[in-house]
Design a protein around this motif. Sequence first.
Motif, mmCIF file in Angstrom:
data_model
loop_
_atom_site.group_PDB
_atom_site.id
_atom_site.type_symbol
_atom_site.label_atom_id
_atom_site.label_comp_id
_atom_site.label_asym_id
_atom_site.label_seq_id
_atom_site.Cartn_x
_atom_site.Cartn_y
_atom_site.Cartn_z
ATOM 1 N N PRO A 217 -25.835 -42.227 -27.700
ATOM 2 C CA PRO A 217 -25.899 -41.564 -29.007
ATOM 3 C C PRO A 217 -25.307 -42.484 -30.080
ATOM 4 O O PRO A 217 -24.459 -43.320 -29.783
ATOM 5 C CB PRO A 217 -25.011 -40.322 -28.830
ATOM 6 C CG PRO A 217 -24.822 -40.155 -27.365
ATOM 7 C CD PRO A 217 -24.994 -41.501 -26.738
ATOM 8 N N ARG A 218 -25.742 -42.300 -31.354
ATOM 9 C CA ARG A 218 -25.252 -43.168 -32.437
ATOM 10 C C ARG A 218 -23.734 -42.997 -32.634
ATOM 11 O O ARG A 218 -23.022 -43.963 -32.825
ATOM 12 C CB ARG A 218 -25.996 -42.864 -33.749
ATOM 13 C CG ARG A 218 -27.416 -43.435 -33.755
ATOM 14 C CD ARG A 218 -28.028 -43.364 -35.141
ATOM 15 N NE ARG A 218 -28.381 -42.002 -35.496
ATOM 16 C CZ ARG A 218 -29.559 -41.454 -35.222
ATOM 17 N NH1 ARG A 218 -30.495 -42.152 -34.639
ATOM 18 N NH2 ARG A 218 -29.815 -40.207 -35.556
ATOM 19 N N ASP B 215 -27.358 -37.032 -31.359
ATOM 20 C CA ASP B 215 -27.923 -37.466 -32.650
ATOM 21 C C ASP B 215 -28.690 -36.338 -33.332
ATOM 22 O O ASP B 215 -28.912 -36.369 -34.538
ATOM 23 C CB ASP B 215 -28.944 -38.603 -32.439
ATOM 24 C CG ASP B 215 -28.304 -39.849 -31.854
ATOM 25 O OD1 ASP B 215 -27.068 -39.946 -31.854
ATOM 26 O OD2 ASP B 215 -29.071 -40.723 -31.395
#
Length: 210
Positions: A140-141, A147
């Motif tokens: 995930p970012r 996200d």
Amino acid sequence: MESIVLFGPPGAGKGTQAQRITEKTGLPQVSTGDMLRAAVAAGTQTGLEAKEYMDSGKLVPDGVIIKLIVDRLMEADAKNGVMFDGFPRTIPQAEALSKITSVSHVISIEVPDAKIVERICGRFTCKACGFVYHEVFNPPRSVGKCDHCDISEFNKRADDNEETVMSRLAAYHEQTSPLAEWYMSKGILHAIDGDRDIDSITQDILKSLN
Ligand code: AP5
């Protein structure tokens, strides 16, 4: 619109690509693996029948799968076609499908066996929306946060272990890979190199759908 099939070995990236392509085409993702896991979690008759096969990495019998698909295609959102993820997986499943809906493209995502175990063993999904991540290749970012829905709880699949992966790969080579030739003879198979970064694969799939 007609339906699309995403085809390939376990861990090839079918689910990952389906989540991206569905945003572009509007076709709903129909994943037999997700449907079976929901049935197992709900303790339905289908789930009880399927669990033993899934836990050992074997294919669930065709009759169970075909009934799931027939029921799913009767739902309103499927009337303009769907994006199949992980179905069909045998010639009898493909023959049954050809009697109930037409398929315009079969996208075969090709990944060597040697890459499959590390992909599957590092996979996790968002508990709320099911978005697929990988510990190394596709995190995930923001660390620990989905996200797409800001949720910070994730699942690991019960069958994502090295032993079951080998059995799933064997089932793929014995029962599913012959389908590539079956669809090639119909002129609708598009082979995509799946051993690259996720965005390049998405772009190639979208090009082959035009
Ligand atoms: P199912 O859930 O369909 O599992 P599968 O086919 O084994 O496929 P996966 O979901 O494991 O992989 P995927 O190709 O979707 O890869 P993903 O995008 O997640 O089926 C489970 C079981 O249900 C079967 O074993 C069987 O028992 C039963 N079943 C289901 N359908 C059936 C049917 N039709 N007939 C009979 N039985 C059936 O990606 C994997 C990981 O790699 C992720 O972590 C992802 O982030 C990462 N990744 C993705 N793309 C890349 C990339 N390009 N580079 C690096 N990492 C990547």
